[in-house]
Write a protein that holds these residues in place. Sequence first.
Motif, short mmCIF file in Angstrom:
data_model
loop_
_atom_site.label_atom_id
_atom_site.label_comp_id
_atom_site.label_asym_id
_atom_site.label_seq_id
_atom_site.Cartn_x
_atom_site.Cartn_y
_atom_site.Cartn_z
N ASP A 15 0.82 -1.21 0.00
CA ASP A 15 0.00 0.00 0.00
C ASP A 15 0.86 1.26 0.00
OD1 ASP A 15 -2.39 -1.41 -0.01
OD2 ASP A 15 -2.54 -1.46 2.18
N GLY A 16 2.05 1.15 0.58
CA GLY A 16 2.96 2.30 0.63
C GLY A 16 3.81 2.44 -0.61
N GLY A 17 3.63 1.55 -1.59
CA GLY A 17 4.36 1.65 -2.85
C GLY A 17 5.66 0.89 -2.89
N ASN A 18 5.97 0.13 -1.82
CA ASN A 18 7.23 -0.66 -1.80
C ASN A 18 6.98 -2.04 -2.40
OD1 ASN A 18 8.67 1.42 -0.39
ND2 ASN A 18 7.59 0.80 1.48
N TYR A 19 6.65 -2.06 -3.70
CA TYR A 19 6.20 -3.29 -4.34
C TYR A 19 7.28 -4.37 -4.37
CZ TYR A 19 2.75 0.12 -5.96
OH TYR A 19 1.82 1.11 -6.02
N TYR A 20 8.47 -4.01 -4.81
CA TYR A 20 9.53 -5.02 -4.96
C TYR A 20 9.97 -5.56 -3.61
CZ TYR A 20 13.93 -7.25 -6.15
OH TYR A 20 14.95 -8.17 -6.29
N GLU A 21 10.19 -4.68 -2.66
CA GLU A 21 10.62 -5.12 -1.33
C GLU A 21 9.58 -6.04 -0.70
OE1 GLU A 21 11.92 -3.22 3.03
OE2 GLU A 21 11.40 -1.90 1.34
N ALA A 22 8.32 -5.66 -0.83
CA ALA A 22 7.25 -6.50 -0.29
C ALA A 22 7.22 -7.84 -1.01
CB ALA A 22 5.91 -5.79 -0.44
N GLN A 23 7.44 -7.84 -2.31
CA GLN A 23 7.42 -9.09 -3.09
C GLN A 23 8.46 -10.08 -2.55
OE1 GLN A 23 5.30 -9.91 -5.23
NE2 GLN A 23 6.10 -11.25 -6.80
N GLN A 24 9.66 -9.60 -2.29
CA GLN A 24 10.70 -10.47 -1.77
C GLN A 24 10.34 -11.01 -0.38
OE1 GLN A 24 13.03 -11.33 -4.01
NE2 GLN A 24 11.77 -9.94 -5.24
N MET A 25 9.68 -10.17 0.41
CA MET A 25 9.27 -10.60 1.75
C MET A 25 8.15 -11.65 1.68
SD MET A 25 11.10 -9.16 4.09
CE MET A 25 10.07 -9.27 5.56
N GLN A 53 -1.09 -6.94 -4.50
CA GLN A 53 -0.27 -6.50 -5.63
C GLN A 53 -1.14 -6.23 -6.86
OE1 GLN A 53 2.81 -5.60 -5.60
NE2 GLN A 53 4.18 -6.99 -4.52
N LEU A 54 -2.09 -7.12 -7.13
CA LEU A 54 -2.97 -6.93 -8.28
C LEU A 54 -3.86 -5.71 -8.09
CD1 LEU A 54 -3.92 -10.67 -8.95
CD2 LEU A 54 -2.51 -9.20 -10.41
N LYS A 55 -4.28 -5.47 -6.85
CA LYS A 55 -5.11 -4.29 -6.57
C LYS A 55 -4.38 -3.01 -6.95
CE LYS A 55 -5.47 -2.56 -2.43
NZ LYS A 55 -5.79 -2.33 -0.99
N HIS A 56 -3.07 -3.02 -6.80
CA HIS A 56 -2.27 -1.85 -7.14
C HIS A 56 -1.75 -1.89 -8.57
CE1 HIS A 56 -2.04 0.22 -3.23
NE2 HIS A 56 -2.13 -1.00 -2.69
N GLY A 57 -2.26 -2.82 -9.37
CA GLY A 57 -1.86 -2.88 -10.77
C GLY A 57 -0.52 -3.52 -11.03
N GLN A 58 0.05 -4.18 -10.03
CA GLN A 58 1.36 -4.84 -10.18
C GLN A 58 1.12 -6.27 -10.69
OE1 GLN A 58 4.32 -3.00 -9.59
NE2 GLN A 58 2.69 -1.45 -9.59
N VAL A 59 0.83 -6.36 -11.99
CA VAL A 59 0.37 -7.62 -12.56
C VAL A 59 1.43 -8.71 -12.50
CG1 VAL A 59 -0.47 -8.74 -14.66
CG2 VAL A 59 -1.29 -6.45 -14.05
N ILE A 60 2.66 -8.38 -12.86
CA ILE A 60 3.71 -9.40 -12.88
C ILE A 60 3.98 -9.91 -11.47
CG2 ILE A 60 6.14 -9.84 -13.39
CD1 ILE A 60 5.91 -7.90 -15.71
N CYS A 61 4.08 -8.99 -10.50
CA CYS A 61 4.30 -9.40 -9.11
C CYS A 61 3.13 -10.24 -8.60
CB CYS A 61 4.48 -8.17 -8.21
SG CYS A 61 6.05 -7.31 -8.44
#
Length: 283
Positions: A15-25, A53-61
């Motif tokens: 939600d805070g925009g840290n998509y990649y860091e969250a993905q690894q976690m 992730q999908l809610k924020h449009g991060q389709v690949i993640c």
Amino acid sequence: MFFFQTIEKLDNMVDGGNYYEAQQMYKSTSARYIAAQKYLEALDILQSGALVQLKHGQVICGAELAIMFVDTLVNGALAYNEETFDRIRKIYEAFPRIHVPHFLGDDYDDDGQKLSEAISAAKVRSESCSSFLRAAIRWSAEIGTSRNGSPELHVMLAEYIYSESPETDMTKVSSHFVRGNDPKKFASMLANFMGKCYPGEDDTAIARGVIMYLSQGNLRDANLLMDELKEQLKSTNLDFPKTDLIQFIKYLLPTLERDAYPLLGHYGRSIRQVQIVTLYLRR
């Protein structure tokens, strides 16, 4: 309590925009639970991650976590049931939907840059969601729902390919529909396709669907498809094609229920067309 706090913390990172860091976690945390054979906990983390992730449009993640969700179902040898199907459905419904074929219009630059970008994004969405659903279908087949995998999942994949792919592949769409359990929805899709396809494509699409059902040994749904399509076209003021190919299909279906082969003599060319389609389907 700690488990739910972990999920909340990860979701807040996205939600805070840290998509990649969250993905690894999400990946590392779920891996620890999988290593400990705590598959249900891992599923909770992966589902939550995919959804946010999908809610924020991060389709690949989102798709990556969704596929890991299916992999965990496989590793845990978890059953296909109403609960697991519902979880897969929720992830599927979270994938963004933007109907690219309808984008053509004044909203795009003359040089087509925006359209090109939209088509590229649509391909990513379509391929990502399709990969997730294909993995789920393979799992459902391995777990023993049916030889072809879950019919409900096939219908979902057929719908997504048809509505979201920038280049509609009617062979793939039909292939999944005939492995599904909803000929009425298949008929609705064909009626929609007939309203916007090029001349001469409509009868081929109908014949393909019928022959694919027959190649599965499913005469009942082949008949249901034709009956439902007639009703839907009538309600939308579209005419049912009156070609030799369609006339042949109309004779073919009762022929498979009784000895009526002499009725087909006039339709030799259409028979050859269907033979070609059948050979293609067996490749």
